[in-house]
Design a protein around this motif. Structure first.
Motif, mmCIF file in Angstrom:
data_model
loop_
_atom_site.group_PDB
_atom_site.id
_atom_site.type_symbol
_atom_site.label_atom_id
_atom_site.label_comp_id
_atom_site.label_asym_id
_atom_site.label_seq_id
_atom_site.Cartn_x
_atom_site.Cartn_y
_atom_site.Cartn_z
ATOM 1 N N ILE A 160 2.213 -3.145 -8.835
ATOM 2 C CA ILE A 160 1.196 -2.209 -9.345
ATOM 3 C C ILE A 160 -0.185 -2.853 -9.320
ATOM 4 C CG2 ILE A 160 0.467 -0.936 -11.393
ATOM 5 C CD1 ILE A 160 3.415 -0.579 -12.086
ATOM 6 N N LEU A 161 -0.282 -4.144 -9.697
ATOM 7 C CA LEU A 161 -1.575 -4.835 -9.684
ATOM 8 C C LEU A 161 -2.125 -4.959 -8.273
ATOM 9 C CD1 LEU A 161 -3.770 -6.501 -11.118
ATOM 10 C CD2 LEU A 161 -2.298 -8.521 -10.834
ATOM 11 N N TYR B 286 -3.418 -1.699 -7.111
ATOM 12 C CA TYR B 286 -4.688 -1.384 -7.794
ATOM 13 C C TYR B 286 -5.859 -2.114 -7.139
ATOM 14 C CZ TYR B 286 -8.334 -1.622 -11.340
ATOM 15 O OH TYR B 286 -9.546 -1.573 -11.996
ATOM 16 N N ASP C 157 -6.559 -0.633 -3.655
ATOM 17 C CA ASP C 157 -7.227 0.661 -3.782
ATOM 18 C C ASP C 157 -8.675 0.509 -4.221
ATOM 19 O OD1 ASP C 157 -4.933 1.904 -3.006
ATOM 20 O OD2 ASP C 157 -4.279 2.449 -5.034
ATOM 21 N N LYS C 158 -8.934 -0.530 -5.025
ATOM 22 C CA LYS C 158 -10.312 -0.751 -5.465
ATOM 23 C C LYS C 158 -11.213 -1.095 -4.291
ATOM 24 C CE LYS C 158 -12.874 -3.300 -8.993
ATOM 25 N NZ LYS C 158 -12.801 -4.310 -10.064
ATOM 26 N N THR D 25 0.816 -1.222 0.000
ATOM 27 C CA THR D 25 0.000 0.000 0.000
ATOM 28 C C THR D 25 0.845 1.265 0.000
ATOM 29 O OG1 THR D 25 -0.126 -0.078 2.420
ATOM 30 C CG2 THR D 25 -1.883 -1.185 1.184
ATOM 31 N N TRP E 209 -11.460 -8.059 -3.101
ATOM 32 C CA TRP E 209 -10.267 -7.740 -3.902
ATOM 33 C C TRP E 209 -9.006 -7.716 -3.056
ATOM 34 C CZ3 TRP E 209 -10.853 -8.723 -8.609
ATOM 35 C CH2 TRP E 209 -12.043 -8.458 -9.286
#
Length: 481
Positions: free
Chosen positions: A345-346, A349, A352-353, A290, A444
């Motif tokens: 990065i994934l 993502y 954050d989603k 994070t 997620w």
């Protein structure tokens, strides 16, 4: 006519025939006596022991055309034999980018001159003399791989033996082409050739000979070696082959020098730093996904590996047949780091989603809480109004009181039930709003955690397999010595 004058005219008209006659002269006369009879210029005393006496005897100063114009044979059907030896004094440089080899070598040539012969006993035991190279014919040998002529002047003298052998020794710096095999750089072994052949003469005229014992040739060069630069001399082999470049066969003598690169500096200055960058990428797996600093850290490592690849590009030749293992090593580590960066990065993502959905849910719950609180406030106000009405009811005539008592007694009881329910709802909403720390991860986030755990295992296993494969492919070259 005097006999001496007749012999002098005969020597002037037929020098070869007279020279042959002198070689097979009577045992009763020495070469000096014959020379004195022909020239009429007696040589005696200390003059017999000088180099000039031999030169005059060979008539090399006055009749030099016989020694310089053509091959030193009395019959053109005779072939000239030439013996060649080469020693390596120093390996000055090996340029991988332009594929050239610079060496300092010692060349020894020996051939037979049929026009030269004298008896050492007639000249105080003098069995050899030194003469300038301009006085005798020299073989037209050239180095096929040479790209630049030696700037140093060649040896100015030839050594002539009494039995007709002529020796030529010369030291020179040879800049030659060498096709580099850099597949296993920096653990590579290079083999560079120096090939000798005649420029104009075919095999029928010149025959080349050499020492066929490779072990002896190698030992000579190893003993004479003065400098090896970053290279370690291994061995030197000698072979020959027949070529036909100009429509006739020529023998080519090929000296092959085998040498191994000293790889210690390349390991310390190149291979280890790239490996340390990979270790730093392993360490970044312990950082929080994070955090935005993790992405910046990985990008910095990738740029460092890119700089090392640019340095490598300046070392290796661009005309290599295969991709060198060092390049594959850098590309492989760069690819592993790039995949690790994409995974980070994934994961960020996906995390954050879920965080975005959590913020939306919290916002909706706060809106609902505000609505409930406003409803509760409105009910309170209504209850306050009812209480006011009750007071005004108490002031009404006694007749109306008795009729309405039952209806107004039911209103406060209903209001109390609604107030209790609203209090319970408020408590539940407060627990939902304030209990995010104790809730389970969202979908997620759980997916991101599974991806991260699986990737760490696959990443470490792939790096170990890749490094092991590269080391095994490097090992044959590094273990040959």
């Amino acid at each position: 006519m005097p006999l001496g004058f007749f012999l002098l005219l005969l020597f002037t008209a037929f020098p070869d025939a007279v020279a042959e006659t002198l070689r097979h002269s009577s045992k009763n006369k020495t070469s000096i006596e014959i020379y004195e009879n022909i020239r009429g210029n007696p040589v005696s005393g200390p003059a017999k022991c000088s180099f000039e006496a031999v030169l005059k005897y060979l008539n090399m100063t006055n009749n030099s055309e016989i020694y310089t114009l053509s091959r030193p044979v009395k019959n053109h059907n005779h072939s000239s034999w030439i013996f060649l030896e080469v020693k390596v004094y120093a390996i000055l440089d090996v340029r991988e980018t332009d594929q050239s080899f610079i060496s300092y070598i010692w060349i020894y040539l020996r051939w037979d001159n049929e026009h030269i012969w004298w008896n050492p006993e007639d000249f105080c035991g003098l069995d050899h003399i030194l003469v300038p190279t301009q006085l005798l014919w020299i073989p037209d040998l050239t180095i096929e791989e040479m790209t630049e002529q030696d700037k140093a002047s060649p040896s100015p003298y030839l050594n002539i033996r009494s039995h007709g052998w002529v020796e030529y020794r010369n030291d020179q710096v040879v800049i030659s082409t060498c096709r580099m095999q850099v597949y296993r750089f920096p653990f590579d072994i290079q083999s560079c050739n120096i090939s000798f052949k005649s420029i104009m003469h075919p095999d029928e005229e010149i025959m080349l000979y050499y020492n066929t014992n490779d072990t002896e040739v190698t030992e000579w060069s190893r003993e004479a070696m003065q400098m090896q630069s970053e290279w370690l001399f291994i061995s030197m082999t000698v072979t020959n082959k027949t070529v036909s470049h100009f429509g006739f066969n020529q023998t080519m003598i090929i000296y092959t020098k085998n040498m191994k690169r000293r790889s210690v500096l390349y390991i310390a200055n190149f291979l280890l730093p790239v490996f340390f960058f990979l270790c730093l990428d392993f360490g970044s797996l312990l950082m929080s996904d994070t955090s935005g600093e993790k992405v910046a850290f990985k990008i910095t490592i990738l740029l460092s590996v890119t700089v090392m690849q640019l340095i490598l590009n300046d070392i290796l030749p661009c005309s290599s047949d295969r991709i060198p293992l060092t390049v594959a090593y850098c590309i492989g580590i760069f690819t592993l780091m790039l995949i690790s960066l994409l995974k980070t990065i994934l994961v960020i993502y996906l995390t954050d989603k879920d965080a975005q959905q959590d913020n939306e849910t919290q916002y909706n719950q706060e809106e609902k809480l505000k609505i409930v609180q406003s409803c509760f406030t409105g009910l309170k106000k209504q209850s306050h109004v009812e209480s006011v009405k009750k007071l005004s009811f108490d002031e009404m005539p006694s007749l109306n009181k008795q009729e309405s008592t039952t209806k107004h007694m039911e209103v406060p009881l209903a209001m109390e039930d609604i107030s209790d329910e609203l209090r319970e709802s408020k408590k539940k909403i407060n627990l939902l709003c304030n209990g995010h720390e104790d809730k389970k991860p969202y979908y997620w986030t759980r997916v991101a955690q599974k991806i991260n755990n699986v990737f760490v295992f696959i990443y470490i296993l792939s790096a170990i397999l890749f490094l092991s494969t590269i080391a095994i492919m490097w090992y044959p070259a590094s273990g040959e010595i």
